[in-house]
Every structure is written in structure tokens, then in C-alpha cells.
Design an enzyme around this catalytic site. Structure first.
Site, PDB file in Angstrom:
ATOM      1  N   ASN A   1      35.731 -36.569  -5.737  1.00 38.81           N
ATOM      2  CA  ASN A   1      36.574 -37.493  -4.959  1.00 38.81           C
ATOM      3  C   ASN A   1      36.076 -38.937  -5.059  1.00 38.81           C
ATOM      4  OD1 ASN A   1      38.216 -35.422  -4.138  1.00 38.81           O
ATOM      5  ND2 ASN A   1      37.217 -35.151  -2.150  1.00 38.81           N
TER       6      ASN A   1
ATOM      7  N   ASP B   1      -5.881  -6.998   4.666  1.00 44.31           N
ATOM      8  CA  ASP B   1      -4.704  -7.529   3.972  1.00 44.31           C
ATOM      9  C   ASP B   1      -4.462  -9.003   4.251  1.00 44.31           C
ATOM     10  OD1 ASP B   1      -3.756  -5.088   2.732  1.00 44.31           O
ATOM     11  OD2 ASP B   1      -3.221  -4.403   4.742  1.00 44.31           O
TER      12      ASP B   1
ATOM     13  N   ASP C   1      34.327 -31.487   5.711  1.00 45.64           N
ATOM     14  CA  ASP C   1      33.110 -30.799   6.176  1.00 45.64           C
ATOM     15  C   ASP C   1      33.395 -29.734   7.229  1.00 45.64           C
ATOM     16  OD1 ASP C   1      31.110 -31.860   4.609  1.00 45.64           O
ATOM     17  OD2 ASP C   1      30.801 -33.595   5.901  1.00 45.64           O
TER      18      ASP C   1
ATOM     19  N   ASP D   1       0.866  -1.170   0.000  1.00 42.48           N
ATOM     20  CA  ASP D   1       0.000   0.000   0.000  1.00 42.48           C
ATOM     21  C   ASP D   1       0.904   1.222   0.000  1.00 42.48           C
ATOM     22  OD1 ASP D   1      -2.151   1.661   0.138  1.00 42.48           O
ATOM     23  OD2 ASP D   1      -2.837   1.022   2.119  1.00 42.48           O
TER      24      ASP D   1
END
Length: 853
Positions: free
Chosen positions: A670, A606, A699, A343
Site C-alpha cells: 500500500n 539435570d 489492523d 532420561d
């Protein structure tokens, strides 16, 4: 007191859910007795005891998980189960060292996941506590704001316009109460409710004395008692019947598709390697262990943890920028927004509506001001900015006026009508949108009590209205009507009225809005204004902000077919005189064109649009119903704050993608290399425990990716997860990795004359060091030396490389069958690393040029 001066019928329908207690058929005294409550409300201690005994007011009661159970949940992962299967298999075969190593790796992985997930859970709960929806509860004859989940049976609830209904309630008293039950009935029009006793066999759709969870107050006031909560409510039973699950975001769907793709690739590769090894008469158990290790090595097992950490990190960063994420998984959608609908009032303008002047056409300004003040002061609906501006500007003594009745404002009529009485005179006063007021009027007052037919004045009135609107003013019409008799049908009341004049207001544009819109263009986010205000005021704002000269109005959209509607919505940027139901339709049309749509709204009109958007956004001062429907809550209603949130969402998304790129390409490369080498070597290139250790070590630095910097170029574009792109990335960069892996294999065999232990050690070192170094290259589209990584990421990479180089010299070497290599091999690794980084940089430049230019 509502004397029902205006009469109106209500009609809706939803399926009956039998209740063991027919509260709608009981008088209030009996219901209070049944619920062991009283009109003054429960005591605090009684409410706490009930909450402790019956639990919170949830549709789906949250599971109270202790840390121990959260930790145990880490072992439910298919990858972890695969680890454990391999470990137990090793134990059965008396491979105790392998078994211990695998158990340690499992434990370390689960502990890491546990701490990251616990941190994410704690942060999410902390942020949600900032935007909890509360309701007004009367306890010990005092009004308290209580979180909805802490409402208990027998609580007395006070409700006003914009409030959500926290449970199933029986009305004790009410005034001009209209409820939106569209979530239950699908019917967009408000339903009138009031106290009373109804027949025992009346269905929920006809229970005008009952309020249901899942609905919200459009206008009026009520006091009611809680008779059912949570899963026992009508809404709860509907949810249970359909067993609705939360809709997955696009990102979540893409992650699931990616995981399925990896499962297929892993299954094919592992099955082929296992069968091949059996064909060449290698031990079945060893071949099985090797195949299982390959499966584990190929999968990015930290993906769930990385996503959780990224979301938590992103949510925390966004909270610092006054953006609270209610649903963490919506962060990715937030970063993907390319169309923002909002708005104009309070978003593009200051939102502080101020009275400017009274425009009369013969009637006295004093009369217009008084009637406007009466209408705003007496109405009991939602106190909007227009009413507040009128009450702040004018001061009248209205003690001699008595309210008779009211027709609350709604978003289809766009009118607010009150009936008042002073002595023997009954007056109806209506204010609202100018066009609607003019339609309701048959006369115009040109002097005190002197009126003429309005038809001869319409052109001048319309011209004056358009003139004000073109200058950026908001204009409201005011009319009245004198009445006789005790009752009049509501359908007839807003007709044949007398026009009094205009009320003119102003709401200046925010100072920084033009600059923010320029920034939005740089971020490739287009803005669309959707407002219920007049086309003229919308046109003024549009011209001021260079959003285009064309303003599409709601009455024009109604006439379009589906294709024309979609074209109009995508082609234009400003929509005025829009009904609430049209907002949702506009958003759906934008989504149909593959846009990711954000909708910013804070009113009860809304709610449907907030539900429909990919990302529903509101502010912490919004109506409860709007905050309840939204995914994101802004602590400051500002486009600039919203833009910062979008930027942080993109940063979170980009860092999540980095892990997917790194893990998938490195792991695939890999494992493809190891699998390929096993086809021509007369021994396994790596032992299962060595593969697992390799996967765990690579990791470690990837856990720090959430803290990494993101290139500004990435933040400028909406981001979406493209599975085809990731597959191509994984295959191309995985194969590039394999080229250097095979180079290492052949060098170890033919130049270094390595034995089995040396080969495995050399391959282990090269694999991890290259994987760690290449993170710095893959994390950016730029040349790696032009993009600075975060300090945690850089330190973790350096630590992992040093740790890997040190392992052959530690007691761990014997556990994993590693040996010390000659110094010349380390020079070789350094040379391979330089060539590898150089080739990846070249391939990366070609890859992004092909897919992004």
C-alpha cells in the site's frame, strides 16, 4: 548427629563480596540477636511486617506498575511518538481536523495495546503462581511452605536434598550436607558444609558455615537462618557487577533484525518521497506530513501487541494441556524444538521403580535385604526411587542400629555409603551402580561370613548383571566392610569391600510411549535418551522403542575430540552411563549443529543441562533446583503432554508469523503504491489522516489472529523465523498488491474521471477491502477455500469491510475528506478483488513451491 567418622576436604573459589555484617564469624546466639529472630522462627505477623517493610526476596525487584503506568507505557513506542509528532505539527499549522483525527487514532491504538498487554500480564502471573518455587520455613515452631520471594531476614529455613538455597544463610545445624555451588564457582563437585565459627577474614569460597543464594542442596539436611536476601546476597552482587541481561531467544533476535530491516526500508522510501515532493515545489509542511504518514503506514505498529497476545493466548492454551510456561518468550523456541533429550526413567517408563528380587551368590538373601534396608533407611540424602522401592518392599526393626556417618550419593561416584554401629560392631554398607561396586570390592561373600577373592568371580558376576539388564531390569550392587577405630579417611573407605549381591528392580515402559514416539516422528522431533543407567538397560529400552542398536557410553565420549564428539552425538540416539557434566556437553554439541534442543529432566543432576538447552523442561514434582532452572513445567511427566505443548508452541509461532506476513506485505504494498502514485500525480494520492485511518482499520482483523486455526501441515514441522524468507515474502506479495493498486489508480483517473476527493475515496476503499480479503489468502499455504479461518477472524474481516463501505455515508466522511462514489465503482472493486485473489493464489503456490520443495 554427624560424628565426622569420614574426613573430607572441600575446595572452591569465588570472588569475595564484602558484607557489613560478618555473620560467619559470630556464634548462633549473636546472629539470632542481630537478626531479631529466634531458633523457633519468626512469628507470622512479624514475618508479614518485615516483608511489607523490606519488600520481596528478589534479585531484580519487580516493578509494581499500576494500570495507569502500563497505559502510559504504550506512548513510549517510536511509532506512537511519530504519530504524536505529526498531530502536534498539524495543531501548530492549524490543521485542527487532522490533529484531532490523529489523536483519536493514537488513543484507540494505545487503548487496544493496553488491554491486550494487561491481559497478557495477568495470565502470565496466574500461570507462574502454579509453579512457584517454595522453601520450608519455620515460623512459630511450625514448618510452612513459603514462596521464595516471601522469605524475610531472620527466617529459619529447613533444607533437604534437591532444595534451592533461597537467600544467604548461616547454618544453625546440619547433617551430611553437600551443596552444589557451580553457579557461583563453576566447580561441578559438591561442597561439604557444616555449622561453626570461622575467622573474620575468610573469603566466601572458604565459608563452610554459610550457604549462598544461587546454589542448591545435593544431599543431607540443614537448618539455617537468613542473613541476606535478594540483591544483598553474594549472588545478587555478582549479578549486579556483570549486569547480566536475560539471553534473547532466537525469535526475539529475529524480530529485532526484522525491525531494523523495516527501519532501513522506511527511511529510504520516506526520504526519497520527501525530497521528490520538495523538488517539485510542493509545500514543505504538506510533504513532511505525507512522508511521516507513509512511515507510520509502512510499519506494523501492532507487532508488539500481537506478539504479546499470541504468547498469552498460547500460554493459556498450553496450561489447559498441563504445560506451564514460566517465560512466555520461550514459547516460540518450544515450537521450534527438533531434538528432544530426556532420561528414560519416568519419561519412557512408568517411573514407579518396584523391587523384583535379590540375587545372591552364596550369601543369604536375608542378609542382603537387611543391609540394603539399613543403607536406604539411614541415609539422609535425596530419597530416590530405588531407596523408596527398598523401603516399601522390606520391613526390618533397625532400632538397635545407630548411624555413625554417611558419604551421600553423588553422580560421579554413583555410590551411597553409610556407617552404622550395633553394639561394638561397626559396619560400612555401600550400594550403587554395579560396575562401581565391583571396582570397590576385593572379596565376595559365598556363605555366611565366608569370603573369597572376587577376581575369580568377576566374569560370572558381569555375565549375570548383563543378563538382567538385557531383560530390562535395573540392577544395583551391594557391598559391606567391617571397621575398627574411630576415624577413617573417606578416600579409603570405598575400597577393599566385600561383595554381597545384586538388588534387581523393574520399571515397565509406559503403555502409550510407542504411539507417542510415532507421533513425534510425524512432528519431525527426534528423541535422544541420555541416562546415567547402564548401557544394558538403555539398550533394552532402545530396542523396545526402535531407537537404534547403538548405545554410546560416557567413558567412550570422554576419549573423543570435539569433532568426533559432535559427530557421535548427532549420529546416535541413546547415551548411557553419562555423567551430569556430559549432559550439558551433549546438548551444546547438538546446538552447534543448528538444532533447537529441548531437555526434559527433573533431578538436581539435570540443572546444568536445563540451563544449557534452548528449552529447559521439567515437571511440577521435580527438585526445586530443576524447577527453578526450567523454562517449562509439565503438570504430568509424559511425552504425550510434551508433544501437545510443542504443537501448541508451533500454533502460537505460526499465528505470530501470519501477522508479520500480512502486515509487512500489505503495508509495504500500500505504501509503495501511494509513494509511487505521488511521483506522477499533481496531488497527494492520500492525505496523512487517510493513511493513518487505513493503517488502523487494516489492523483490526489482525488483532484476532491469535485465535485463528493453523493448518495441520504447518504444525508437523519445526518452525523458525527466517528473516530472508520474510523479506522475500514482503517484497513479492507487496509488489503484487501494488499491481492492482496502480490498476485502481489508472482506472479512477482515465475511466471514472475521478476528481481528487473521489480518487482518494476510491483508493481508500479498494485498499482496505483488498487488504482485508487477502488476509484469508495469506493466512494459509493451501488454497484459501480449503482452510477455514476462526470465527473471530472471519467476523472481524467482514465487519471491517462493511464499516469501510459505510464510512463515506457517515459524518466521518467530512472529517477525512471522503465522498460518495458512483455504484459502478463498487462493481469495479469487486472485479479487481476477484483478479487480485486469483493472482495471489497463483503467486503463493509458486512462492511456497520454490522455498519449501
Amino acid at each position: 548427629m554427624n560424628l565426622n567418622f569420614f574426613k573430607k576436604k572441600s575446595n572452591n573459589n569465588f570472588k569475595d563480596k564484602k558484607s557489613p555484617f560478618p555473620y560467619w564469624n559470630q556464634n548462633i546466639e549473636d546472629v539470632l540477636k542481630k537478626m531479631q529472630s529466634k531458633i523457633e522462627g519468626l512469628s507470622d505477623n512479624n514475618a508479614k511486617e518485615r516483608l511489607k517493610k523490606s519488600g520481596g526476596n528478589f534479585l531484580h525487584p519487580p516493578k509494581k506498575e499500576h494500570n495507569f503506568y502500563i497505559f502510559l507505557r504504550q506512548f513510549k513506542s517510536p511509532l506512537i511518538l511519530l504519530f504524536l509528532f505529526t498531530a502536534f505539527l498539524s495543531l501548530i499549522l492549524k490543521e485542527h481536523t487532522n490533529s484531532i483525527i490523529i489523536f483519536i487514532i493514537v488513543l484507540v491504538s494505545c487503548v487496544l495495546d493496553f488491554f491486550q498487554q494487561k491481559k497478557a500480564i495477568n495470565l502470565t502471573q496466574k500461570l507462574l503462581s502454579l509453579v512457584k518455587t517454595k522453601c520450608e520455613v519455620i515460623r512459630d515452631n511450625r514448618s510452612l511452605d513459603v514462596p521464595i520471594e516471601k522469605v524475610v531476614d531472620g527466617d529459619i529455613i529447613a533444607l533437604n536434598a534437591g532444595d534451592v538455597i533461597p537467600a544467604d544463610l548461616l547454618i544453625i545445624e546440619s547433617k551430611d550436607l553437600f551443596i552444589d555451588e557451580s553457579t557461583l564457582t563453576g566447580e561441578a563437585f559438591g561442597v561439604e558444609k557444616k555449622e561453626g565459627i570461622l575467622p573474620i577474614d575468610v573469603v566466601p569460597a572458604k565459608r563452610t558455615n554459610s550457604l549462598f543464594m544461587g546454589s542448591h542442596v545435593i544431599s543431607g539436611y540443614a537448618k539455617a537462618i537468613v542473613v541476606n536476601r535478594g540483591e544483598n546476597t553474594q549472588f545478587g552482587k555478582i549479578i549486579e557487577e556483570i549486569k547480566a541481561k536475560p539471553m534473547l531467544t532466537d525469535f526475539e533476535k529475529s524480530i529485532n533484525n526484522f525491525s531494523f530491516f523495516l527501519l532501513i526500508v522506511t527511511s529510504i522510501l520516506v526520504s526519497f518521497i520527501f525530497v521528490f515532493n520538495i523538488f517539485f515545489h510542493r509545500p514543505i509542511i504538506t510533504s513532511l506530513m505525507f512522508a511521516l504518514a507513509l512511515a507510520i503506514g509502512l510499519a506494523p505498529q501492532l507487532l508488539p501487541a500481537i506478539i504479546s497476545v499470541n504468547l498469552a493466548h498460547g500460554a493459556r492454551k498450553m496450561s489447559q494441556k498441563k504445560v506451564i510456561i514460566k517465560k512466555p518468550s520461550s514459547i516460540e523456541n518450544f515450537g521450534s524444538i527438533n531434538v528432544l533429550c530426556c532420561d528414560k526413567t519416568g519419561t519412557l517408563t512408568e517411573g514407579t521403580v518396584k523391587f523384583h528380587l535379590v540375587q545372591s551368590f552364596g550369601c543369604s538373601d536375608e542378609k542382603i535385604a537387611l543391609f540394603a534396608f539399613l543403607n536406604s533407611a539411614i541415609q539422609t540424602g535425596y530419597l530416590n526411587p530405588i531407596d523408596k522401592a527398598i523401603l516399601d518392599h522390606f520391613k526390618f526393626d533397625i532400632s538397635s542400629y545407630k548411624k555413625i556417618d554417611e558419604i551421600p550419593y553423588d553422580f560421579s561416584r554413583k555410590l551411597l555409603t553409610v556407617a552404622i554401629q550395633k553394639e561394638n560392631e561397626k559396619i560400612v554398607i555401600t550400594k550403587g551402580a554395579v560396575l562401581q561396586i565391583l571396582k570397590a570390592c576385593s572379596y565376595i561373600e559365598i556363605a555366611n561370613e565366608t569370603k573369597e577373592d572376587i577376581s575369580g568371580h568377576l566374569s560370572a558376576l558381569q555375565s549375570k548383571f548383563e543378563s538382567f539388564a538385557a531383560d530390562g531390569f535395573r540392577v544395583i550392587g551391594l557391598s559391606y566392610r567391617l571397621l575398627k577405630g574411630d576415624v577413617i579417611e573417606e578416600d579409603d573407605i570405598e575400597n577393599g569391600m566385600i561383595f554381597l549381591g545384586f538388588l534387581v528392580f523393574f520399571d515397565p515402559l509406559k503403555k502409550d510411549v510407542r504411539k507417542t514416539l510415532e507421533e513425534m516422528k510425524k512432528f519431525e522431533v527426534s528423541l535422544k535418551i541420555i541416562t546415567g543407567d547402564s548401557r544394558f538397560s538403555a539398550s533394552y529400552v532402545s530396542n523396545q522403542l526402535n531407537l537404534g542398536s547403538k548405545v554410546v557410553i560416557g567413558s567412550e565420549l570422554i576419549k573423543l575430540n570435539e569433532d568426533e564428539f559432535t559427530e557421535a552425538v548427532n549420529k546416535n540416539n541413546v547415551f548411557a552411563e553419562i555423567e551430569p557434566s556430559q549432559k550439558e556437553k551433549i546438548i551444546q554439541a547438538l546446538k552447534k549443529q543448528k538444532n533447537v534442543v529441548g531437555y526434559l529432566g527433573d533431578g538436581i543432576n539435570d540443572v546444568s543441562a536445563l540451563h544449557s538447552a534452548d528449552v529447559g523442561i521439567t515437571v511440577n514434582t521435580a527438585a526445586d533446583a530443576a524447577r527453578d532452572a526450567a523454562d517449562v513445567v509439565l503438570l504430568d511427566k509424559s511425552l504425550h503432554v510434551l508433544l501437545e505443548g510443542i504443537e501448541e508452541g508451533r500454533r502460537t509461532f505460526a499465528n505470530t508469523l501470519k501477522y508479520i506476513f500480512m502486515a509487512s506485505s500489505a503495508n509495504f504494498g500500500n505504501m509503495f503504491s501511494v509513494a509511487g502514485a505521488s511521483l506522477f500525480l499533481n496531488f497527494l494520492p492520500m492525505l496523512p489522516e487517510q493513511i493513518l485511518l487505513t493503517n488502523l482499520l487494516t489492523d483490526v482483523p489482525e488483532m484476532t489472529i491469535p485465535s485463528d486455526f493453523v493448518d495441520s501441515e504447518i504444525l508437523k514441522k519445526p518452525v523458525r523465523l527466517n528473516i530472508k524468507f520474510i523479506m522475500n515474502f514482503m517484497l513479492i506479495f507487496g509488489l503484487v498488491s501494488s499491481i492492482f493498486d496502480f490498476t485502481t489508480f489508472f482506472s479512477l483517473i482515465y475511466f471514472f474521471k475521478a476528481d481528487v476527493s473521489q480518487f482518494r475515496t476510491g483508493w481508500f476503499l479498494e485498499s482496505i477491502i483488498s487488504a482485508a480479503s487477502i488476509i484469508l489468502v495469506i493466512r494459509t499455504r493451501k488454497a484459501f477455500f480449503k482452510s477455514r479461518p476462526s470465527l473471530p477472524l472471519a467476523l472481524s474481516i467482514l465487519t471491517m469491510i462493511l464499516l469501510t463501505l459505510a464510512i463515506p455515508y457517515t459524518p466521518l466522511a467530512s472529517w477525512f475528506s471522503f465522498v460518495i462514489l458512483p455504484k459502478t465503482f463498487y462493481y469495479f472493486i469487486f472485479g479487481v478483488l476477484i483478479l487480485y485473489v486469483g493472482l495471489v493464489e497463483i503467486v503463493k503456490k509458486m512462492f511456497y513451491k520454490k522455498y519449501f520443495n
